[in-house]
Design an enzyme around this catalytic site. Structure first.
Site, PDB file in Angstrom:
ATOM      1  N   CYS A  41       0.830  -1.209   0.000  1.00 24.16           N
ATOM      2  CA  CYS A  41       0.000   0.000   0.000  1.00 24.16           C
ATOM      3  C   CYS A  41       0.867   1.263   0.000  1.00 24.16           C
ATOM      4  O   CYS A  41       1.439   1.597  -1.028  1.00 24.16           O
ATOM      5  CB  CYS A  41      -0.980  -0.052   1.165  1.00 24.16           C
ATOM      6  SG  CYS A  41      -2.469   0.913   0.839  1.00 24.16           S
TER       7      CYS A  41
ATOM      8  N   HIS B  62      -3.680  -5.225   0.579  1.00 26.13           N
ATOM      9  CA  HIS B  62      -3.105  -5.736   1.831  1.00 26.13           C
ATOM     10  C   HIS B  62      -3.187  -7.263   1.856  1.00 26.13           C
ATOM     11  O   HIS B  62      -4.126  -7.827   2.429  1.00 26.13           O
ATOM     12  CB  HIS B  62      -3.854  -5.150   3.029  1.00 26.13           C
ATOM     13  CG  HIS B  62      -3.611  -3.688   3.202  1.00 26.13           C
ATOM     14  ND1 HIS B  62      -2.582  -3.190   3.963  1.00 26.13           N
ATOM     15  CD2 HIS B  62      -4.248  -2.614   2.665  1.00 26.13           C
ATOM     16  CE1 HIS B  62      -2.592  -1.874   3.908  1.00 26.13           C
ATOM     17  NE2 HIS B  62      -3.594  -1.495   3.118  1.00 26.13           N
TER      18      HIS B  62
ATOM     19  N   GLU C 188      -1.694  -9.385   3.594  1.00 29.11           N
ATOM     20  CA  GLU C 188      -1.605 -10.000   4.934  1.00 29.11           C
ATOM     21  C   GLU C 188      -2.981 -10.320   5.513  1.00 29.11           C
ATOM     22  O   GLU C 188      -3.105 -11.159   6.403  1.00 29.11           O
ATOM     23  CB  GLU C 188      -0.837  -9.087   5.899  1.00 29.11           C
ATOM     24  CG  GLU C 188      -1.415  -7.704   6.126  1.00 29.11           C
ATOM     25  CD  GLU C 188      -0.989  -6.689   5.069  1.00 29.11           C
ATOM     26  OE1 GLU C 188      -0.403  -7.113   4.052  1.00 29.11           O
ATOM     27  OE2 GLU C 188      -1.256  -5.495   5.253  1.00 29.11           O
TER      28      GLU C 188
HETATM   29  N1  GLN Z   1      -2.113   6.721   2.745  1.00 30.65           N
HETATM   30  C1  GLN Z   1      -2.165   5.933   1.555  1.00 30.65           C
HETATM   31  C2  GLN Z   1      -3.521   6.007   0.873  1.00 30.65           C
HETATM   32  O1  GLN Z   1      -4.483   6.432   1.458  1.00 30.65           O
HETATM   33  C3  GLN Z   1      -1.839   4.490   1.844  1.00 30.65           C
HETATM   34  C4  GLN Z   1      -2.846   3.802   2.698  1.00 30.65           C
HETATM   35  C5  GLN Z   1      -2.375   2.516   3.284  1.00 30.65           C
HETATM   36  O2  GLN Z   1      -1.166   2.244   3.301  1.00 30.65           O
HETATM   37  N2  GLN Z   1      -3.278   1.719   3.804  1.00 30.65           N
HETATM   38  O3  GLN Z   1      -3.637   5.618  -0.266  1.00 30.65           O
END
Ligand code: GLN
Length: 564
Positions: A392, A518, A520
């Site tokens: 992310c 994500h 995980e």
């Molecule tokens: N802050 C970034 C976004 O909103 C990444 C978010 C995250 O890592 N969950 O896209």
């Protein structure tokens, strides 16, 4: 009475799990392990977490406050205990599996405004408690006929805010009868060194508190650092009004995945069945036992760096930690995580911080603090061919690093950190630009992703299309995609619905892959996530090749010293 309108499954049994004495006793893991005991017997089980805080969901809380926000397939931002539930009972949780006081009150107030209670004074009892009961019963009415619903009440008995939840489960116990509702209380039996013995008083007080509000626990699970003697259990049983056979000691275990096996040895599974009047087959742990063994006695070790900004609160990265345990067990390797504050890279050379690591993971996150540090760490991993996995924000930082240092876009930046950047390689998703409300407005939950053949991702998944869970507002800016790809940052996964970049990789590197989702959140002990699995595999290979090089050069590096 509110709640009466819900159609009930007659045969569903409920097990309520409460906690006493102190927090952090591992109530979520204990509840999830009980779920496993029932699943191992072939019963259909689902779980639910009741959270007494007023936030509608944990999505607006800082990781320092709350730890990880666990995102479900259907896009709910929930408590991290739902992650434990999914990992132990191997069932997907959803929006219905987590209810907070905020949601309960929100829904009762909405009904009141609509006129649903016209004429009545709206009160905690019966309206709030009725709403809680309705939500618990809704969980049992899934598509599948659940035999058992396990309900964990957050907080510690004695907290003011958990009272309506305890009152609601008391009412359920009365209404459904003892064969259909069980109350299990997790407490602490501490050893007091100056007295040279364990003390049962805190448990007595905690149970007294429960009984005062009308709940007589059926089973007591006592957290302790040593086996409880027979006479201690008898004392607890007598003072807490439970049968001697229903006091179980839960000692510290080497790995939390051992807990179901330990509880099984203690006879808890059998006892649960007897108390609930359920019949089931003999428990089967054939898939679970070998994993626990490999977690406890791995043949190899590997050190992987995690560079983030919430590293002092490990719960912020709960699912990542667990994914490494699952992937490590697959490779018969213990993954030792080296936690590094991202800001440390702003004052110390990356080589110094990463020289003893065989891989680097940059997790998700929010806000500018530490971002330059993460970029420096990724730069080191890319140039020095250290296996790298970005998640992310980790993928967004990798894109910025590549744009600046390979594509010559010196000012490349994320719009999250600079509103008026001239090179926004990371920008807000089109539908996020006008979003004003913060709660539950990110791109959340499961979306499909198409994989490019021949990529690391395709090799890992062995399929052309996957689905993964998301939680973000920003994304690789498609205006820069061609430049990035031409320079070697290959887009190997896209969301077809909006042509969004989901995975990037570079060639000529042992393992460099970053994802917008994500992974995980979908890793299970019996089924490690393919990307974590292959990343750890690459790290193990890296560590072995370093070891060989060192051996042939006759030099003992810091890394090998620590591994030996
Ligand atoms: N802050 C970034 C976004 O909103 C990444 C978010 C995250 O890592 N969950 O896209």
């Amino acid at each position: 009475m509110p709640g009466k309108s819900v159609k009930r499954r007659k045969n569903t049994k409920y097990v309520f799990v409460t906690g006493g004495v102190v927090s952090s006793l591992g109530k979520g893991i204990a509840a999830a392990s009980i779920g496993r005991l029932l699943k191992a017997r072939g019963l259909s089980v689902t779980m639910m977490k009741l959270d007494p805080y007023i936030n509608v969901d944990p999505g607006t809380m800082s990781p320092f406050q709350h730890g990880e926000v666990y995102v479900t397939e259907d896009g709910a931002e929930t408590d991290l205990d739902l992650g434990h539930y999914e990992r132990y009972i191997e069932e997907d949780m959803g929006r219905v599996n987590n209810a907070t006081a905020g949601q309960i009150y929100d829904s009762v107030i909405t009904k009141e405004r609509r006129g649903d209670y016209l004429g009545a004074t709206v009160q905690v009892i019966p309206h709030i408690t009725g709403e809680i009961i309705e939500r618990i019963e809704r969980v049992s009415m899934g598509a599948k006929p659940y035999d058992v619903v396990l309900v964990e009440v957050g907080g510690t008995v004695g907290d003011i805010e958990s009272l309506p939840f305890l009152e609601a489960i008391r009412q359920m116990g009365l209404e459904k009868g003892p064969k259909n509702c069980l109350f299990l209380h997790l407490t602490l039996v501490p050893y007091i060194p100056t007295a040279g013995e364990v003390k049962t008083k805190p448990t007595q007080h905690s149970v007294k508190e429960l009984r005062e509000i009308g709940i007589q626990p059926n089973l007591l699970l006592c957290r302790t650092d040593r086996p409880l003697e027979k006479k201690v259990k008898e004392k607890i049983a007598l003072f807490c009004n439970v049968s001697r056979n229903d006091v179980f000691d839960v000692q510290d275990v080497e790995t939390v995945y051992e807990l179901p096996l330990m509880l099984e040895r203690e006879g808890l599974g059998k006892r649960l069945l007897a108390l609930l009047g359920l019949k089931a087959k003999e428990p089967d742990y054939e898939d679970w036992k070998p994993i626990v063994k490999r977690i406890k006695q791995p043949k190899k070790e590997v050190r992987i760096a995690i560079v983030g900004k919430y590293v002092e609160v490990r719960d912020s990265y709960k699912s990542i930690i667990e994914s490494f345990i699952h992937a490590g067990a697959f490779h018969d390797a213990r993954v030792n995580l080296k936690w590094i504050e991202a800001e440390d890279f702003e004052s110390r050379p990356a080589a110094e911080l990463l020289c003893d690591c065989s891989g680097l993971l940059i997790p998700g996150g929010f806000g500018e603090r530490g971002c330059e540090g993460k970029i420096a760490a990724i730069h080191y991993a890319r140039v020095n061919k250290l296996p790298f996995f970005g998640i992310c924000l980790g993928m967004q930082a990798a894109t910025i690093e590549f744009a600046r240092n390979v594509c010559g876009l010196k000012k490349a930046q994320s719009r999250e950190f600079s509103d008026n950047t001239r090179q926004p390689v990371i920008d807000y998703l089109a539908d996020q630009r006008t979003v004003k409300m913060k709660g539950a407005t990110m791109r959340l939950g499961s979306y499909p992703c198409f994989l490019k053949r021949g990529s690391l991702a395709h090799k890992a998944f062995q399929t052309d299309a996957i689905t993964e869970r998301h939680r973000h507002r920003l994304e690789v800016n498609n205006a820069y995609r061609e430049t990035l790809e031409q320079n070697g940052l290959k887009v190997t996964g896209v969301w077809p619905g909006g042509d969004l970049v989901e995975i990037v990789e570079i060639e000529d590197h042992p393992w460099y892959l970053a994802v917008q989702f994500h992974p995980e959140l979908k890793s299970r002990p019996t089924k490690p996530h393919p990307l974590y699995r292959d990343f750890v595999g690459a790290c193990v290979e890296h560590s072995e090749s370093v070891r060989k090089k060192v051996a042939s050069n006759g030099i003992l590096s810091k890394q090998t010293q620590e591994l030996d």
